[in-house]
Design a protein around this motif. Sequence first.
Motif, short mmCIF file in Angstrom:
data_model
loop_
_atom_site.label_atom_id
_atom_site.label_comp_id
_atom_site.label_asym_id
_atom_site.label_seq_id
_atom_site.Cartn_x
_atom_site.Cartn_y
_atom_site.Cartn_z
N ALA A 102 0.83 -1.20 0.00
CA ALA A 102 0.00 0.00 0.00
C ALA A 102 0.87 1.26 0.00
O ALA A 102 2.02 1.24 0.44
CB ALA A 102 -0.92 -0.01 1.22
N PRO A 103 0.32 2.38 -0.49
CA PRO A 103 1.10 3.63 -0.50
C PRO A 103 1.31 4.16 0.91
O PRO A 103 0.49 3.90 1.81
CB PRO A 103 0.22 4.58 -1.32
CG PRO A 103 -1.17 4.06 -1.15
CD PRO A 103 -1.03 2.57 -1.08
N PRO A 104 2.38 4.90 1.13
CA PRO A 104 2.61 5.50 2.45
C PRO A 104 1.45 6.41 2.85
O PRO A 104 0.85 7.08 2.01
CB PRO A 104 3.90 6.30 2.26
CG PRO A 104 4.58 5.64 1.10
CD PRO A 104 3.48 5.18 0.19
N GLN A 105 1.15 6.42 4.14
CA GLN A 105 0.09 7.25 4.67
C GLN A 105 0.69 8.40 5.47
O GLN A 105 1.69 8.23 6.17
CB GLN A 105 -0.83 6.41 5.56
CG GLN A 105 -2.16 7.05 5.88
CD GLN A 105 -3.12 6.08 6.54
OE1 GLN A 105 -2.85 4.89 6.61
NE2 GLN A 105 -4.25 6.58 7.01
N LEU A 106 0.08 9.58 5.34
CA LEU A 106 0.59 10.79 5.97
C LEU A 106 -0.46 11.42 6.87
O LEU A 106 -1.66 11.23 6.66
CB LEU A 106 0.99 11.83 4.91
CG LEU A 106 1.89 11.41 3.75
CD1 LEU A 106 1.99 12.55 2.75
CD2 LEU A 106 3.26 11.03 4.27
N THR A 107 0.01 12.19 7.84
CA THR A 107 -0.86 13.09 8.60
C THR A 107 -0.39 14.52 8.34
O THR A 107 0.80 14.82 8.45
CB THR A 107 -0.79 12.79 10.11
OG1 THR A 107 -1.40 11.53 10.37
CG2 THR A 107 -1.52 13.85 10.91
N ARG A 108 -1.34 15.35 7.97
CA ARG A 108 -1.00 16.75 7.67
C ARG A 108 -0.99 17.57 8.94
O ARG A 108 -1.90 17.47 9.78
CB ARG A 108 -2.00 17.34 6.67
CG ARG A 108 -1.65 18.75 6.21
CD ARG A 108 -2.59 19.20 5.12
NE ARG A 108 -2.27 20.54 4.67
CZ ARG A 108 -2.90 21.15 3.68
NH1 ARG A 108 -3.87 20.51 3.03
NH2 ARG A 108 -2.56 22.37 3.32
N CYS A 109 0.03 18.40 9.09
CA CYS A 109 0.19 19.23 10.29
C CYS A 109 -0.33 20.64 10.03
O CYS A 109 -0.11 21.19 8.94
CB CYS A 109 1.66 19.27 10.70
SG CYS A 109 2.40 17.65 10.98
N ASN A 110 -0.96 21.22 11.01
CA ASN A 110 -1.44 22.59 10.88
C ASN A 110 -0.95 23.52 11.99
O ASN A 110 -1.22 24.71 11.97
CB ASN A 110 -2.97 22.62 10.83
CG ASN A 110 -3.61 22.09 12.11
OD1 ASN A 110 -3.01 21.30 12.83
ND2 ASN A 110 -4.84 22.52 12.39
N ARG A 111 -0.23 22.97 12.96
CA ARG A 111 0.28 23.76 14.06
C ARG A 111 1.67 23.28 14.44
O ARG A 111 2.09 22.18 14.08
CB ARG A 111 -0.62 23.66 15.30
CG ARG A 111 -2.04 24.20 15.13
CD ARG A 111 -2.15 25.67 15.54
NE ARG A 111 -1.39 26.58 14.74
CZ ARG A 111 -1.84 27.14 13.60
NH1 ARG A 111 -3.03 26.84 13.13
NH2 ARG A 111 -1.09 27.99 12.95
N ARG A 112 2.38 24.11 15.20
CA ARG A 112 3.64 23.72 15.82
C ARG A 112 3.45 23.75 17.33
O ARG A 112 2.90 24.73 17.86
CB ARG A 112 4.76 24.65 15.42
CG ARG A 112 5.12 24.58 13.93
CD ARG A 112 6.58 24.44 13.81
NE ARG A 112 7.06 24.42 12.43
CZ ARG A 112 8.25 23.99 12.11
NH1 ARG A 112 9.05 23.53 13.05
NH2 ARG A 112 8.65 23.98 10.86
N VAL A 113 3.88 22.69 18.00
CA VAL A 113 3.59 22.59 19.44
C VAL A 113 4.87 22.37 20.24
O VAL A 113 5.86 21.82 19.74
CB VAL A 113 2.59 21.46 19.73
CG1 VAL A 113 1.27 21.70 19.02
CG2 VAL A 113 3.16 20.10 19.33
N THR A 114 4.81 22.81 21.48
CA THR A 114 5.88 22.60 22.46
C THR A 114 5.27 21.95 23.70
O THR A 114 4.20 22.37 24.16
CB THR A 114 6.53 23.94 22.84
OG1 THR A 114 7.22 24.47 21.70
CG2 THR A 114 7.52 23.77 23.99
N LEU A 115 5.93 20.90 24.20
CA LEU A 115 5.43 20.22 25.39
C LEU A 115 6.25 20.62 26.60
O LEU A 115 7.49 20.57 26.58
CB LEU A 115 5.47 18.70 25.20
CG LEU A 115 4.85 17.89 26.35
CD1 LEU A 115 4.04 16.72 25.80
CD2 LEU A 115 5.92 17.36 27.30
N LEU A 116 5.56 21.03 27.66
CA LEU A 116 6.20 21.47 28.91
C LEU A 116 5.78 20.53 30.02
O LEU A 116 4.63 20.06 30.07
CB LEU A 116 5.78 22.90 29.26
CG LEU A 116 5.99 23.96 28.18
CD1 LEU A 116 5.30 25.25 28.57
CD2 LEU A 116 7.47 24.19 27.94
#
Length: 217
Positions: A102-116
């Motif tokens: 099967a073709p590779p599956q992707l997730t599209r990103c819409n934000r940049r996050v930082t974990l504290l």
Amino acid sequence: MNITKLSTIIATKAWGGKMATVFGRPSVVYRPRGSGDPIVPGHVVLTPMVAIDSVNTFKFTTPQSFGKPTFFAAFDARLARIGDYLVQDQDIYFLVTIDDIAPPQLTRCNRRVTLLRTLNTPKAGLMPYGGTTAGNEAPRFMCWPASVLEKSKGDRGDMGLPGDKKFGNVEMILPVSLPDVPRTSDIITDDLSRRFVVTSAEQTFMGWRVLAQQVAA
């Protein structure tokens, strides 16, 4: 014909062949290292032509539905890894699956996050305080692209007053390549200066699924 040979043929002739060269666009694959921004020149591992569509038939006629960040990619992904980031034009994705057929599956990103994460260092005094403050929050990873989508409008403040803000609940999808495991009560901030408290986190085959509630910044 064994599965390894079949997988090579499909990767080079199908997904990495005419489909990618005719319908694809120049792309860059980054492999995260460390806890900082993963999209930097030193993390580049591939520069393929990639065709991206919302369905795995690659007819390029079906727009993606609202609230669904999943896409499919046509390219030779034999040197890529699950958790790598793929950047095409201004869009950022991360690799969710790499299959033999099967073709590779992707997730599209819409934000940049930082974990504290709050450090367990209560202040000295008659009544030491060990809660979350800006001074005792330590970053676990910073500026990682993620999918952040609203799940519900949330509830008003505890007092239930008409002027109380309603803080929403969101679902975050992050790659398996995270340098640290999200925990309940961790704080996540994004590039819109929003602040969230993690209410649950689970690792799935799609990556890390994090549910969080927005709180006052």
